[in-house]
Design a protein around this motif. Structure first.
Motif, mmCIF file in Angstrom:
data_model
loop_
_atom_site.group_PDB
_atom_site.id
_atom_site.type_symbol
_atom_site.label_atom_id
_atom_site.label_comp_id
_atom_site.label_asym_id
_atom_site.label_seq_id
_atom_site.Cartn_x
_atom_site.Cartn_y
_atom_site.Cartn_z
ATOM 1 N N ALA A 275 0.826 -1.204 0.000
ATOM 2 C CA ALA A 275 0.000 0.000 0.000
ATOM 3 C C ALA A 275 0.861 1.255 0.000
ATOM 4 C CB ALA A 275 -0.929 -0.007 1.209
ATOM 5 N N GLU A 276 1.923 1.254 0.803
ATOM 6 C CA GLU A 276 2.810 2.413 0.836
ATOM 7 C C GLU A 276 3.561 2.555 -0.480
ATOM 8 O OE1 GLU A 276 4.838 5.790 2.221
ATOM 9 O OE2 GLU A 276 2.960 4.816 2.781
ATOM 10 N N ALA A 277 4.005 1.437 -1.069
ATOM 11 C CA ALA A 277 4.685 1.489 -2.366
ATOM 12 C C ALA A 277 3.763 2.053 -3.441
ATOM 13 C CB ALA A 277 5.183 0.102 -2.758
ATOM 14 N N ARG A 278 2.509 1.618 -3.449
ATOM 15 C CA ARG A 278 1.544 2.134 -4.427
ATOM 16 C C ARG A 278 1.328 3.633 -4.251
ATOM 17 N NH1 ARG A 278 -1.048 -1.420 -7.556
ATOM 18 N NH2 ARG A 278 -0.953 -3.645 -6.990
ATOM 19 N N HIS A 279 1.277 4.064 -3.015
ATOM 20 C CA HIS A 279 1.108 5.504 -2.758
ATOM 21 C C HIS A 279 2.281 6.296 -3.315
ATOM 22 C CE1 HIS A 279 0.816 9.325 -0.698
ATOM 23 N NE2 HIS A 279 1.984 9.078 -0.128
ATOM 24 N N LEU A 280 3.517 5.827 -3.067
ATOM 25 C CA LEU A 280 4.695 6.538 -3.542
ATOM 26 C C LEU A 280 4.751 6.558 -5.068
ATOM 27 C CD1 LEU A 280 7.337 5.234 -0.969
ATOM 28 C CD2 LEU A 280 6.335 7.520 -1.066
ATOM 29 N N VAL A 281 4.415 5.425 -5.699
ATOM 30 C CA VAL A 281 4.401 5.380 -7.160
ATOM 31 C C VAL A 281 3.362 6.349 -7.708
ATOM 32 C CG1 VAL A 281 3.882 3.947 -9.171
ATOM 33 C CG2 VAL A 281 5.322 3.036 -7.331
ATOM 34 N N PHE A 282 2.186 6.354 -7.127
ATOM 35 C CA PHE A 282 1.116 7.244 -7.580
ATOM 36 C C PHE A 282 1.554 8.707 -7.502
ATOM 37 C CE2 PHE A 282 -2.492 9.981 -6.505
ATOM 38 C CZ PHE A 282 -3.320 9.773 -7.600
ATOM 39 N N GLU A 283 2.231 9.069 -6.420
ATOM 40 C CA GLU A 283 2.622 10.462 -6.219
ATOM 41 C C GLU A 283 3.764 10.896 -7.135
ATOM 42 O OE1 GLU A 283 1.266 12.765 -4.357
ATOM 43 O OE2 GLU A 283 -0.269 11.484 -3.445
ATOM 44 N N ALA A 284 4.644 9.959 -7.502
ATOM 45 C CA ALA A 284 5.853 10.339 -8.238
ATOM 46 C C ALA A 284 5.839 9.961 -9.709
ATOM 47 C CB ALA A 284 7.081 9.703 -7.570
ATOM 48 N N ASP A 285 4.870 9.183 -10.145
ATOM 49 C CA ASP A 285 4.846 8.646 -11.512
ATOM 50 C C ASP A 285 4.320 9.706 -12.488
ATOM 51 O OD1 ASP A 285 4.906 7.022 -13.714
ATOM 52 O OD2 ASP A 285 3.159 5.829 -13.137
ATOM 53 N N GLY A 286 5.212 10.555 -12.971
ATOM 54 C CA GLY A 286 4.814 11.667 -13.821
ATOM 55 C C GLY A 286 4.180 11.255 -15.137
ATOM 56 N N ASP A 287 4.648 10.171 -15.752
ATOM 57 C CA ASP A 287 4.107 9.758 -17.048
ATOM 58 C C ASP A 287 3.088 8.627 -16.928
ATOM 59 O OD1 ASP A 287 5.744 7.667 -16.376
ATOM 60 O OD2 ASP A 287 7.159 7.952 -18.035
ATOM 61 N N ALA A 288 2.719 8.282 -15.701
ATOM 62 C CA ALA A 288 1.654 7.309 -15.446
ATOM 63 C C ALA A 288 1.905 5.951 -16.099
ATOM 64 C CB ALA A 288 0.304 7.868 -15.889
ATOM 65 N N ASP A 289 3.172 5.514 -16.122
ATOM 66 C CA ASP A 289 3.470 4.198 -16.692
ATOM 67 C C ASP A 289 3.616 3.136 -15.604
ATOM 68 O OD1 ASP A 289 5.849 4.989 -15.567
ATOM 69 O OD2 ASP A 289 7.084 4.585 -17.346
ATOM 70 N N GLU A 290 3.294 3.505 -14.355
ATOM 71 C CA GLU A 290 3.288 2.595 -13.202
ATOM 72 C C GLU A 290 4.673 2.075 -12.845
ATOM 73 O OE1 GLU A 290 0.319 -0.395 -13.703
ATOM 74 O OE2 GLU A 290 -1.336 1.044 -13.652
#
Length: 322
Positions: A275-290
């Motif tokens: 859950a924490e990893a998903r949150h960090l990816v969501f916040e930092a993933d500028g091009d939305a490629d996951e």
């Protein structure tokens, strides 16, 4: 939100080794002593502790931005196990689990050496009690039973530690080996200790001591309006009240019992690291490629590691790693 379950007592550290109330217990899948949310706002300090581990996060919080970014870059290279230039959700999740295990191992080793300097195979309860609570023998017995006194607080902490020690002592010899001692310090990490964490949580929140958690006790643990200020509850508090009624209170009796509290703080099949990893990816993933590039992470360095000071402390630099 999870870390807001426990209310820290303001206990002065007069005696070395005396635990404060929040130090004597831990939450399920504990990442940080910082609250995950402050009111409705996400708390970046929780992310820092989860990503780096609490000890390392304290180091980073003292660094100027340029040094913080440099060290973060080194960490990103470590996280990217397959060296393909991307940090995936799995790699980030594994890193968070690694930092948490490292923190627990280091914390257990530090306390084990403190209370068992000769590294005996077992640490007896009486040795631990004398090390941590021996000073109470010099206190006025009346103070130990006077509500709201410092002595009364220590007396309750001693009782709680004694009970937790008993639960951690799997072979019932009243002494803990290192693994059992780790369970005593970090019960959230050990399946056989989770019931004691639920019990401690209920004791902290259940202010009227009726053995169950009302909606007001549930909200009161998360939200405390300023004294003397009559203000409307924020929307997030209203949503939590609805959450309590529609989801937390499974049997709809208006209260949370032990089973419902356990489902709340340790929901089945919930992976806090993911859950924490998903949150960090969501916040930092500028091009939305996951997945995250090094540049995306460095652009959001304040999310991952932050920076609160402009100079170094003598004991802060981790030259062995950086």
């Amino acid at each position: 939100m999870l870390t807001s379950l426990f209310i820290a007592l303001a206990i002065s550290a007069v005696f070395a080794g005396v635990p404060s109330q929040d130090e004597s217990k831990r939450l399920m899948d504990h990442f940080s002593d910082a609250e995950h949310f402050k009111n409705e706002h996400h708390n970046k300090q929780f992310d820092h502790d989860a990503f780096l581990g609490e000890d390392q996060a304290k180091t980073f919080d003292q660094l100027p931005p340029e040094e913080s970014r440099r060290r973060l870059g080194i960490i990103v290279d470590k996280i990217d196990i397959d060296k393909d230039g991307f940090v995936t959700l799995v790699e980030l999740k594994d890193w968070i689990r690694y930092t948490q295990k490292r923190y627990i191992d280091d914390d257990t080793e530090r306390h084990w050496q403190q209370h068992n300097p000769n590294n005996e195979e077992h640490l007896p309860w009486e040795t631990y009690r004398k090390n941590v609570y021996g000073f109470m023998e010099e206190m006025d017995p009346k103070e130990l039973t006077t509500p709201n006194s410092e002595g009364f607080t220590y007396s309750n902490l001693l009782k709680r530690d004694r009970r937790r020690w008993h639960h951690a002592d799997q072979d019932e010899d009243d002494a803990l080996n290192r693994t059992e001692f780790s369970g005593f310090l970090h019960p959230e990490e050990y399946g056989n200790m989770r019931d004691i964490v639920v019990l401690e949580t209920m004791e902290d929140i259940d202010k009227d001591n009726d053995g169950k958690v009302s909606v007001d006790e549930y909200i009161g643990d998360m939200y405390k309006p300023e004294d003397g200020i009559d203000e409307e509850e924020p929307d997030w508090v209203k949503q939590e009240r609805e959450q309590f009624a529609s989801y937390r209170d499974a049997n709809k009796d208006g209260y949370l019992d032990a089973g419902e509290v356990k489902d709340w703080i340790a929901p089945p099949e919930f992976d806090h690291a993911e859950a924490e990893a998903r949150h960090l990816v969501f916040e930092a993933d500028g091009d939305a490629d996951e997945k995250l590039t090094k540049e995306e992470i460095l652009d959001k360095y304040d999310l991952f590691v932050g920076s609160q000071a402009t100079d170094f402390g003598e004991a802060l630099a981790r030259h062995d790693e950086f």
